[in-house]
Design an enzyme around this catalytic site. Structure first.
Site, PDB file in Angstrom:
ATOM      1  N   GLU A 141      -9.207  -2.516   3.832  1.00 56.33           N
ATOM      2  CA  GLU A 141      -8.995  -2.078   5.209  1.00 56.33           C
ATOM      3  C   GLU A 141     -10.189  -1.271   5.706  1.00 56.33           C
ATOM      4  O   GLU A 141     -10.574  -1.373   6.869  1.00 56.33           O
ATOM      5  CB  GLU A 141      -7.716  -1.247   5.306  1.00 56.33           C
ATOM      6  CG  GLU A 141      -6.444  -2.054   5.116  1.00 56.33           C
ATOM      7  CD  GLU A 141      -5.188  -1.230   5.245  1.00 56.33           C
ATOM      8  OE1 GLU A 141      -4.099  -1.828   5.328  1.00 56.33           O
ATOM      9  OE2 GLU A 141      -5.274   0.020   5.237  1.00 56.33           O
ATOM     10  N   ASP A 153       0.820  -1.206   0.000  1.00 57.15           N
ATOM     11  CA  ASP A 153       0.000   0.000   0.000  1.00 57.15           C
ATOM     12  C   ASP A 153       0.858   1.261   0.000  1.00 57.15           C
ATOM     13  O   ASP A 153       0.654   2.168  -0.817  1.00 57.15           O
ATOM     14  CB  ASP A 153      -0.938   0.013   1.210  1.00 57.15           C
ATOM     15  CG  ASP A 153      -1.967  -1.105   1.167  1.00 57.15           C
ATOM     16  OD1 ASP A 153      -2.309  -1.555   0.062  1.00 57.15           O
ATOM     17  OD2 ASP A 153      -2.428  -1.530   2.238  1.00 57.15           O
TER      18      ASP A 153
END
Length: 275
Positions: free
Chosen positions: A172, A56
């Site tokens: 997430e 990420d």
């Protein structure tokens, strides 16, 4: 019951702006332009992002560097500040350095958050805060670490006239797998709406090192559980979360785990409640 499940799933997918499939090159262009234009529109002159070595921050970091280079081509004096934020010595530091090498940021800053994190926990305990056991204490320290990292990034942003870039993506977000006012805090969130597999798609097109693109994700916040994988912490795999977010069927247990996490962590995705 099946229709009810489908309706809940579709509502969550819409709320998180997830698309079942993407063109990674178009997404790279769109998200890079977003970073560039928002930075210019707000009158700022840089972007800041903490680089951990995971996919990420590797992808978001490369997008940020590309964005400031695009801004400079438009005559704006902009820089990207990649910030290393280890708690003492990071076990996978070599991967964080590989991410830095790939991103090729304008400037690298390193801040060891351990002294500040430990001092805060010590001050809390001296002030009367007691914990249930050592694992409870370690969990709270983990959140302190996440928030200290954001304190450091905003300090750099304030000193350099920059905006803080976040790495939160849809996988997430749906699980609430971020620390409120920690890694969940940022000025710009260029990864919004992407599943974990889609983030990896962007990483491959950007030609990030495969060991970073395919790396097993770990938040690594709890000292008593070093390198605990995200999937072990979540109780469900990213593959299942991605399937859910892309509108596909998932097992009953995975569905319950995802829905329960989404409802339990709703406060993390909302503005502060008001009377």
């Amino acid at each position: 019951m099946t229709q009810e499940r489908d309706d809940i799933q579709k509502r969550i997918i819409d709320e998180l702006a997830v698309r079942a499939s993407i063109d990674p090159r178009q997404e790279i262009e769109r998200r890079c332009e977003f970073l560039c234009e928002r930075m210019i529109a707000t009158g700022q002159h840089g972007l800041v992002l903490g680089i951990s070595g995971g996919v990420d921050s590797t992808v978001a970091g490369r997008l940020a560097q590309m964005a400031v280079e695009r801004a400079r081509a438009k005559g704006v004096k902009a820089r990207f500040y990649a910030q290393r934020l280890p708690y003492g010595e990071q076990p996978d530091e070599h991967e964080a350095q590989a991410a830095i090498d790939f991103i090729a940021p304008d400037e690298v800053l390193t801040t060891n958050i351990q002294p500040a994190s430990d001092a805060m926990l010590d001050a809390l305990e001296k002030g009367g805060l007691a914990f249930e056991d050592e694992h409870h204490r370690d969990f709270v320290l983990g959140n302190i670490k996440a928030r200290q990292r954001m304190i450091a990034q905003y300090a750099v942003a304030g000193a350099k006239g920059a905006l803080v870039v976040g790495t939160d993506q849809a996988a997430e977000a749906v699980m609430g797998f971020f620390t409120k006012h920690g890694d969940g805090a940022c000025d710009l969130a260029p990864m919004t709406g992407l599943t974990k597999s889609q983030v990896r798609e962007l990483g491959r097109v950007l030609e990030a090192p495969s060991e970073l693109v395919e790396k097993t994700p770990t938040a690594d916040l709890e000292s008593l559980k070093p390198q605990l994988t995200d999937e072990d912490a979540l109780g469900v795999s990213y593959a299942e979360i991605d399937r859910f977010l892309q509108g596909q069927a998932v097992g009953d247990e995975s569905f319950r785990t995802i829905i329960e996490a989404y409802r339990r962590t709703a406060h993390k995705r909302e503005l502060p409640a008001t009377p």
